[in-house]
Write a protein that holds these residues in place. Structure first.
Motif, PDB file in Angstrom:
ATOM      1  N   ALA A  39      29.210 -11.606  37.616  1.00  0.00           N
ATOM      2  CA  ALA A  39      29.644 -12.301  36.390  1.00  0.00           C
ATOM      3  C   ALA A  39      28.439 -12.633  35.506  1.00  0.00           C
ATOM      4  N   TRP A  40      27.377 -13.162  36.114  1.00  0.00           N
ATOM      5  CA  TRP A  40      26.167 -13.511  35.359  1.00  0.00           C
ATOM      6  C   TRP A  40      25.629 -12.282  34.618  1.00  0.00           C
ATOM      7  N   SER A  41      25.545 -11.178  35.335  1.00  0.00           N
ATOM      8  CA  SER A  41      24.971  -9.962  34.770  1.00  0.00           C
ATOM      9  C   SER A  41      25.836  -9.366  33.670  1.00  0.00           C
ATOM     10  N   LYS A  42      27.078  -9.840  33.530  1.00  0.00           N
ATOM     11  CA  LYS A  42      27.967  -9.434  32.434  1.00  0.00           C
ATOM     12  C   LYS A  42      27.995 -10.504  31.335  1.00  0.00           C
ATOM     13  N   HIS A  43      27.137 -11.492  31.444  1.00  0.00           N
ATOM     14  CA  HIS A  43      27.098 -12.650  30.534  1.00  0.00           C
ATOM     15  C   HIS A  43      28.467 -13.356  30.499  1.00  0.00           C
ATOM     16  N   TYR A  77      24.445 -24.214  31.143  1.00  0.00           N
ATOM     17  CA  TYR A  77      24.175 -22.781  31.279  1.00  0.00           C
ATOM     18  C   TYR A  77      24.340 -22.061  29.942  1.00  0.00           C
ATOM     19  N   GLU A  78      25.405 -22.366  29.203  1.00  0.00           N
ATOM     20  CA  GLU A  78      25.641 -21.697  27.918  1.00  0.00           C
ATOM     21  C   GLU A  78      24.517 -21.989  26.920  1.00  0.00           C
ATOM     22  N   LYS A  79      23.984 -23.175  26.958  1.00  0.00           N
ATOM     23  CA  LYS A  79      22.888 -23.551  26.060  1.00  0.00           C
ATOM     24  C   LYS A  79      21.577 -22.856  26.466  1.00  0.00           C
ATOM     25  N   ALA A  80      21.301 -22.822  27.760  1.00  0.00           N
ATOM     26  CA  ALA A  80      20.057 -22.232  28.251  1.00  0.00           C
ATOM     27  C   ALA A  80      20.069 -20.701  28.220  1.00  0.00           C
ATOM     28  N   TYR A  81      21.264 -20.104  28.300  1.00  0.00           N
ATOM     29  CA  TYR A  81      21.395 -18.640  28.352  1.00  0.00           C
ATOM     30  C   TYR A  81      22.440 -18.197  27.325  1.00  0.00           C
ATOM     31  N   PRO A  82      22.109 -18.307  26.012  1.00  0.00           N
ATOM     32  CA  PRO A  82      23.116 -18.097  24.961  1.00  0.00           C
ATOM     33  C   PRO A  82      23.545 -16.650  24.733  1.00  0.00           C
ATOM     34  N   THR A  83      22.731 -15.678  25.126  1.00  0.00           N
ATOM     35  CA  THR A  83      23.061 -14.276  24.851  1.00  0.00           C
ATOM     36  C   THR A  83      22.828 -13.420  26.096  1.00  0.00           C
ATOM     37  N   ALA A  85      20.806 -11.071  26.274  1.00  0.00           N
ATOM     38  CA  ALA A  85      19.353 -10.897  26.412  1.00  0.00           C
ATOM     39  C   ALA A  85      18.755 -12.004  27.279  1.00  0.00           C
ATOM     40  N   HIS A  86      19.390 -13.170  27.285  1.00  0.00           N
ATOM     41  CA  HIS A  86      18.914 -14.305  28.083  1.00  0.00           C
ATOM     42  C   HIS A  86      19.430 -14.267  29.527  1.00  0.00           C
ATOM     43  N   THR A  87      20.664 -13.802  29.704  1.00  0.00           N
ATOM     44  CA  THR A  87      21.191 -13.762  31.074  1.00  0.00           C
ATOM     45  C   THR A  87      20.638 -12.571  31.848  1.00  0.00           C
ATOM     46  N   GLY A  88      20.493 -11.439  31.189  1.00  0.00           N
ATOM     47  CA  GLY A  88      19.925 -10.267  31.849  1.00  0.00           C
ATOM     48  C   GLY A  88      20.700  -9.868  33.096  1.00  0.00           C
ATOM     49  N   LYS A  89      19.989  -9.313  34.060  1.00  0.00           N
ATOM     50  CA  LYS A  89      20.575  -8.860  35.336  1.00  0.00           C
ATOM     51  C   LYS A  89      20.053  -9.753  36.456  1.00  0.00           C
ATOM     52  N   LEU A  90      20.963 -10.387  37.152  1.00  0.00           N
ATOM     53  CA  LEU A  90      20.635 -11.348  38.207  1.00  0.00           C
ATOM     54  C   LEU A  90      20.661 -10.681  39.573  1.00  0.00           C
TER      55      LEU A  90
END
Length: 143
Positions: A39-43, A77-83, A85-90
């Motif tokens: 899920a993270w890696s799909k933002h 989480y939404e504030k720290a990883y808004p796009t 490009a920020h979430t990337g691949k975990l």
């Protein structure tokens, strides 16, 4: 003599089921972590948050202090990883899963995020609790 044989059979059977149960618990916890990673890696922050206890009592402790509650943790989480490009691949490296009680475990691990805005790496300790038959993170310490 029959009684002693039956006793040994019972003890062996009990130990076998106890070990299987702990293995099944650990496998279920690993499945939660895998679903979170995907899920993270799909933002998909809400999908990622499915691994957490949906309660005001959820605790997240990170570099910026304590965040309490599922909704507040999602906002964080939404504030720290808004796009994307920020979430990337975990990816995770799980170093230990230890049973605390029949319905609780702690997990020690490392996270690695490959992303456009610069990679991020850190460590975590999670407390998982079985709630209504599902394994949920009730406390997260990440840095």
């Amino acid at each position: 003599m029959k009684g002693i044989i039956l006793l040994f059979c019972f003890i062996f059977t009990y130990n076998t089921f106890a070990q299987t149960s702990e293995k099944e618990d650990k496998d279920a916890i690993q499945a939660v972590l895998k679903a979170q990673r995907i899920a993270w890696s799909k933002h998909d922050m809400e999908g990622y948050m499915e691994g957490y206890w949906k309660s005001d009592s959820l605790m997240f402790y990170g570099a910026n202090g304590i965040t309490q509650g599922w909704e507040n943790t999602l906002i964080r989480y939404e504030k720290a990883y808004p796009t994307e490009a920020h979430t990337g691949k975990l990816s995770f490296k799980i170093n230990d899963i230890t049973k605390i009680s029949d319905d609780a475990y702690f997990v020690l691990g490392e996270y690695h995020i490959k992303r456009e805005v610069g990679n991020a790496d850190g460590i975590f300790m999670l407390v998982f609790k079985r709630i209504n038959g599902a394994w949920k993170i009730v406390a997260d310490t990440s840095c």
